[in-house]
Write an enzyme that holds these catalytic residues in place. Structure first.
Site, PDB file in Angstrom:
ATOM      1  N   HIS B  53       0.729  -1.273   0.102  1.00 31.07           N
ATOM      2  CA  HIS B  53      -0.076   0.011   0.221  1.00 31.07           C
ATOM      3  C   HIS B  53       0.908   1.372   0.072  1.00 31.07           C
ATOM      4  O   HIS B  53       2.127   1.226   0.364  1.00 31.07           O
ATOM      5  CB  HIS B  53      -1.010  -0.002   1.296  1.00 31.07           C
ATOM      6  CG  HIS B  53      -1.997  -0.846   1.092  1.00 31.07           C
ATOM      7  ND1 HIS B  53      -3.063  -0.758   0.165  1.00 31.07           N
ATOM      8  CD2 HIS B  53      -2.322  -2.174   1.563  1.00 31.07           C
ATOM      9  CE1 HIS B  53      -4.072  -1.626   0.258  1.00 31.07           C
ATOM     10  NE2 HIS B  53      -3.475  -2.723   0.869  1.00 31.07           N
ATOM     11  N   LYS B 254     -11.257  -0.426   1.987  1.00 30.73           N
ATOM     12  CA  LYS B 254     -10.306   0.463   0.966  1.00 30.73           C
ATOM     13  C   LYS B 254     -11.369   0.419  -0.403  1.00 30.73           C
ATOM     14  O   LYS B 254     -10.829   1.046  -1.420  1.00 30.73           O
ATOM     15  CB  LYS B 254      -9.039   0.203   0.903  1.00 30.73           C
ATOM     16  CG  LYS B 254      -8.296   0.424   1.920  1.00 30.73           C
ATOM     17  CD  LYS B 254      -6.831  -0.007   1.765  1.00 30.73           C
ATOM     18  CE  LYS B 254      -5.724   0.484   3.035  1.00 30.73           C
ATOM     19  NZ  LYS B 254      -5.985  -0.635   4.092  1.00 30.73           N
ATOM     20  N   CYS B 406       2.357 -28.553 -15.247  1.00 28.25           N
ATOM     21  CA  CYS B 406       1.271 -27.582 -15.255  1.00 28.25           C
ATOM     22  C   CYS B 406       1.310 -26.583 -16.644  1.00 28.25           C
ATOM     23  O   CYS B 406       2.224 -26.085 -16.650  1.00 28.25           O
ATOM     24  CB  CYS B 406       1.274 -26.700 -14.113  1.00 28.25           C
ATOM     25  SG  CYS B 406       0.283 -25.298 -14.289  1.00 28.25           S
ATOM     26  N   CYS B 446      -3.357 -31.154 -14.384  1.00 22.79           N
ATOM     27  CA  CYS B 446      -2.029 -31.657 -13.776  1.00 22.79           C
ATOM     28  C   CYS B 446      -2.065 -32.086 -12.084  1.00 22.79           C
ATOM     29  O   CYS B 446      -1.493 -32.675 -11.621  1.00 22.79           O
ATOM     30  CB  CYS B 446      -1.341 -30.108 -13.665  1.00 22.79           C
ATOM     31  SG  CYS B 446      -1.889 -28.939 -12.839  1.00 22.79           S
TER      32      CYS B 446
END
Lengths: 419, 484, 119
Positions: B53, B254, B406, B446
């Site tokens: 932030h 926020k 993957c 996967c």
């Protein structure tokens, strides 16, 4: 880096890749299949149920048998195959292509004149469907469950709910039951089943598995492993929570559609159609990138493997013409999806040769008229009975039908109307 | 001192516990982290927006605001040493009305007062230049260029790896159920009957910091879970801003953001909803609608078609909304690090320093820098996006790099094996460590391959492998011939 | 006994309502053609199914090998047949089409391998 040269490289050794490969190779061109799994045959290997090959061979085979017929033809036609090898990049250098693939031996650069994309598709998953609830273990696509059960021999769970009434889900309902699990129900968001009537009868009704049409899973519950699902009627595009009921289960299988897997194609510059999720191809099954062709489920999702093979054989023949440089020099025209048609493949036609087209309707019809028109001129019409979106339709455009068209190959429009 | 006696034991291996752990490991101390899950980062820190932030959201008077800025500034050095994915993308707060611009001016003043470097108020033209994907109706906004994004789990894992490399013990599957203190040492007992002893205990237990405080007879406070739901979009989504896009903040949160994650995907969310159940990580249909509506208002190209997964996380919130970091007044030799909600990830490195200061000043623990401290950790090569030539070199050294396990995120067998050897033996542990299964197929292709590799490397039978410990088994038993 | 069936003979998929007594089909309605009645009779009085399964093997490459019946078998025998298949452990190599179980319980139905496995 290892370097190899072939006339044609086929990416993916499932039903589409196998048929395309032996059809290119039998014309005498050097051909190789690149397959990422440890054997050829693709998803057919885990589809151990029967129902394959009725159109092509006139008998009902299981998936592995169907695959083996093509694997034998691939071997007989001297196609090289590279298993445990994954393509990760395709580069174009003018007319030549470089296909880069990795395996335990290293990276191989395959230099070739023609690339056939036949990578198949993937299953829509929970994220794609936006199914709310918790994130326990035990939620998987029907295909993963099928792999675990039919190849690895593991029972994915004991008590399952299946989301989606597509054929894979229905087949898995029977497979699980025959393996000792209980299937608590099949949940279908549409008011009609997506799978074949035969599968409803023999995979659900035989075991008295309830089919909830017009319902959706509004939440998956459970902490470590799935404990239950909330099922709600689906009304006006949203789950109607007031009618919610719970079904206890430890497993949720998702069988809610397939998505052509084209990330590699896009990286190679191939343009995709929003309607199919696959590449646009012309009447030679060639994509917008010259020398790159596509067939099978990577092009559009088929419901019968027989059609995948047929389309891929045609693709193979088109690649042979391309490699022989004896392509018909006549121009191609657009053929587009009109009323009530979701898509039509290929998206171009050419005159002078017979050409097969595949399409899907947008809604079910008991009696429909298929009309192929050029401006106001009807090229041909045919009555179709029991048209359903899950079942692909096809027709052949013969040279006679397009005989009267002028040299500019004007656009042809295909439509379905209720009669 | 016994061999199982520690100077300091940290309860919890989220970003706070891990940050403290790593800092502890740089001193001549015997320290351990105890974790109830089988891996680090499986609690609050896992489902995190991953934002570093910009130090303008919180009032200067809060502890949060001080630690936020300091923590932010510490990320470059940590990134250099540990190599976790981190990028200073910048933050834009997008205002769509003159009313919202008023709040933007307040945020700007607050940021300046906090010492936030480089922040500015921008008109619509400058904002659209910075961020062409913004809704062109934008009125203006705030720009904080030094804010950024991080992969939270990679960050936590790398902290824990570094701490372990420097001698800290990481004790997994250790759920604290009981403790005692004999005037010198805490005895800490787990649900399965194990025990560790420590001179000092640090409570970094996230959502359960209240429960841990109670077990150690510390302050009575309540951690309120505040849920946030998020959606992850495919890396091919056209909605891929350069900066993190914030709306003008609401009272308690926020707001819902559009986040270009450091991994190349886009994330939208989170919601902010007070709940009672600390185990409720469910998502709902109605919140999905809200998130898409709000995110689409700020950035174009956001489509539900691109969703690859959704999840929800729980923020551990104290009544007064601030962090609670202090030596316990009630429990001896016990430090509370509680209520670490947003901007906890940003502040974590500074929180660790703050805690060490308490240990040394308030608790009298002698801190001596470890001369042998190694700040760097070994880095495993990743094959994602590398050139064919480079990949070929890697495969030559280790053929397992050639096996792409993957396909969506391009993770090789070598990377999976590396994760397993570093102690990540659950499907989620490997997923968060390597990204395998995080892509568009969500493990459809996967999972069975990873199950086989885990089984081969660890000897755990496939039907005993879990997603994240306890009873989260992936599959049932193997067909044995008995039809039930 | 009354029972509803979906006819699977053609794409029309008629819902057929049937009624049976002890030994015979007494009433059929809802079918649009005679094939539907014939289907209903067969389904109710002597239903048959093609059975597919995987059989454990000694192969490292393929520890479970797909098998199927070479024609449809009486539904009454399905459960016994599956039990038998799951209790076998196959020695590889095997060839697609070769017989695993011959003439199961004198039904005239064989179980054959759906896939060739070398080792």
């Amino acid at each position: 880096m290892i370097k190899k040269t072939y006339d044609a490289i086929i990416i993916g050794g499932g039903a589409a890749g196998l048929s395309a490969a032996w059809n290119v190779a039998k014309a005498g061109f050097s051909t190789a299949i690149i397959e990422r799994e440890n054997c050829l045959g693709g998803i057919l290997n885990q589809c151990i149920h029967t129902g394959f090959g009725l159109h092509r061979f006139g008998k009902e085979l299981s998936g592995p048998e169907y695959a083996e017929m093509d694997i034998d033809l691939v071997a007989a036609n001297k196609v090289d195959s590279f298993i445990n090898t994954t393509v990760f990049e395709i580069r174009s250098n003018g007319i030549l292509k470089s296909v880069f693939a990795s395996s335990a031996e290293g990276v191989t650069e395959f230099e070739t004149r023609a690339v056939i994309l036949s990578m198949g598709c993937r299953e829509r998953n929970r994220g794609n469907l936006g199914i709310p609830g918790t994130r326990p273990s035990g939620i998987m696509t029907a295909g993963l469950a099928q792999r675990l059960l039919n190849i690895e021999g593991y029972l994915p769970g004991r008590k399952a709910v299946i989301i989606g009434s597509g054929d894979i889900g229905l087949i898995m309902a029977r497979r699980l039951t025959w393996s000792g699990a209980i299937v608590m129900g099949v949940i279908e968001i549409l008011p009609y089943p997506s799978g074949l009537a035969r599968n409803i009868a023999q995979c659900l009704d035989d075991f008295e598995i309830p089919l909830y049409l017009g319902h959706t899973v509004s939440a998956i519950n459970g902490k470590e492993r799935v404990e239950s699902v909330d099922v709600s009627p689906f009304k006006d595009g949203v789950p109607s929570l007031s009618g919610t009921f719970k079904i206890d289960c430890d497993t949720v299988l998702i069988s809610a559609g397939l998505i052509p897997e084209n990330e590699l194609s896009v990286k190679a510059g191939v343009k995709l159609s929003n309607a199919t999720g696959g590449p646009y191809v012309d009447s030679s099954m060639m994509t917008n990138v010259p020398g790159i062709f596509a067939c099978g489920n990577v092009l559009h999702v088929h419901d019968l493997v027989d059609y995948v093979s047929e389309e891929s054989e045609n693709c193979g023949s088109a690649v042979v013409s391309y490699l022989s440089s004896d392509e018909c020099s006549c121009t191609q025209g657009n053929i587009s999806a009109g009323s009530n048609i979701k898509y039509i493949v290929p998206s171009k036609y050419r005159t002078g040769i017979p050409q097969k087209f595949y399409m899907r309707s947008l809604m079910p019809f008991e009696n429909a008229m298929l009309t192929v028109k050029c401006a106001d001129k009807i090229l041909f019409e045919r009555k179709l009975k029991y048209v359903r979106p899950p079942e692909m339709q096809s027709f052949t455009l013969t040279p006679e039908m397009t005989d009267g068209l002028n040299e500019n190959s004007p656009e042809i429009n295909v439509s379905l109307t209720e009669v | 001192m016994n061999s199982m006696d520690y100077d300091v034991v940290v309860v919890g291996s989220g970003v706070v516990g891990a940050s403290i752990a790593r800092l502890l490991s740089s001193y001549e101390l015997k320290a351990a982290v105890i974790e109830k899950f089988p891996d680090a980062c499986f609690g609050v820190s896992k489902a995190n927006s991953g934002i570093i932030h910009g130090a303008f959201h919180h009032a200067t008077t809060t502890l949060k605001a001080r630690l936020e800025l300091k923590g932010n500034m510490m990320y470059d050095q940590l990134h250099k040493e540990l190599g976790f994915p981190f990028k200073r993308t910048g933050i834009i707060v997008a205002a769509f009305s003159s009313e919202e611009m008023k709040t933007v001016r307040l945020l700007y003043k607050q940021g300046v007062a906090n010492g936030a470097p480089g922040i500015e108020i921008c008109g619509s033209e400058r904002l659209l230049n910075l961020e062409p994907g913004l809704n062109p109706d934008i009125a203006g906004g705030l720009y904080a260029p030094f804010a950024g994004v991080v992969e939270p789990y990679r960050f936590v894992f790398s902290l824990m790896e570094s701490a372990q490399l420097n001698g800290l013990d990481f004790i997994r599957d250790f759920e604290v159920v009981r403790s005692s203190y004999d005037g010198k040492l805490h005895q800490v007992f787990s649900s399965d009957g194990r025990a560790v002893a420590a001179s000092f205990v640090i409570n970094a237990a996230g959502l359960y910091a209240d429960k841990i405080s109670e077990i150690f007879n510390g302050e009575k406070f309540k951690i309120h879970p505040r849920k946030g739901e998020e959606f992850l979009l495919d890396r091919n989504s056209p909605a891929r801003p350069n900066n993190v896009i914030f709306p003008v903040p609401a009272k308690e949160s926020k707001g819902m953001l559009v986040i270009p994650t450091v991994e190349g995907t886009t994330m939208i969310g989170p919601t902010s909803e007070k709940i009672d159940d600390k185990e409720d990580s469910s998502t709902t249909y109605s919140n999905m609608e809200r998130i898409f509506l709000q995110a689409s208002r700020m950035v174009s190209g956001i489509s539900r078609r691109d969703v690859i997964t959704s999840f929800s996380g729980l923020r551990p919130v104290l009544e007064n909304e601030d962090f609670l970091i202090e030596k316990s007044q009630m429990a001896p030799a016990f430090i509370q690090v509680a209520g670490i909600q947003s901007p906890g990830l940003t502040a974590a490195p500074a929180i660790a320093e703050y805690v060490l200061e308490i240990l040394s000043k308030d608790c009298g623990l002698k801190l001596e820098k470890k001369k042998s401290f190694i700040p760097e950790i070994s880095r495993t090569e990743k094959i994602y996006g590398i050139s064919p030539e480079k990949l070929d070199e890697l495969i030559e050294k280790n053929p397992a790099y050639g096996n792409i396990v993957c396909r969506c995120e391009q993770i090789s067998e070598a990377e999976i094996v590396d994760a397993i050897r570093k102690g990540h033996t659950t499907i989620d542990g490997i997923k968060f460590y390597t990204r395998s299964g995080m892509g568009r197929c969500q493990g459809g292709f996967c999972t069975y391959k990873i199950l086989k590799i885990i089984s081969r490397e660890t000897g755990i039978p496939i039907d005993h492998i879990t997603r994240r410990g306890n009873g989260s088994f992936i599959t049932g038993e193997r067909i044995s011939g008995e039809l039930k | 006994m009354k029972k509803k069936l979906i006819c699977i003979i053609c794409p029309a998929g008629c819902t057929i309502e049937t009624e049976t007594d002890d030994a015979d089909l007494v009433k059929v309605s809802g079918n649009k053609c005679p094939r539907g009645a014939e289907y209903a009779r067969k389904e109710l009085l002597s239903p048959e199914r093609t059975v597919t399964a995987v059989v454990p093997s000694d192969s490292e490459v393929l520890p479970f090998i797909p098998v199927r019946t070479d024609k449809a078998i009486s539904r009454n025998l399905v459960s016994q047949l599956l039990k038998t298949i799951y209790s076998i452990k196959v020695k590889t190599p095997v060839k697609r089409g070769s017989v695993l179980i011959e003439n199961f319980q004198a039904s005239g139905v064989n179980v054959i391998f759906s896939r060739s496995v070398k080792n």
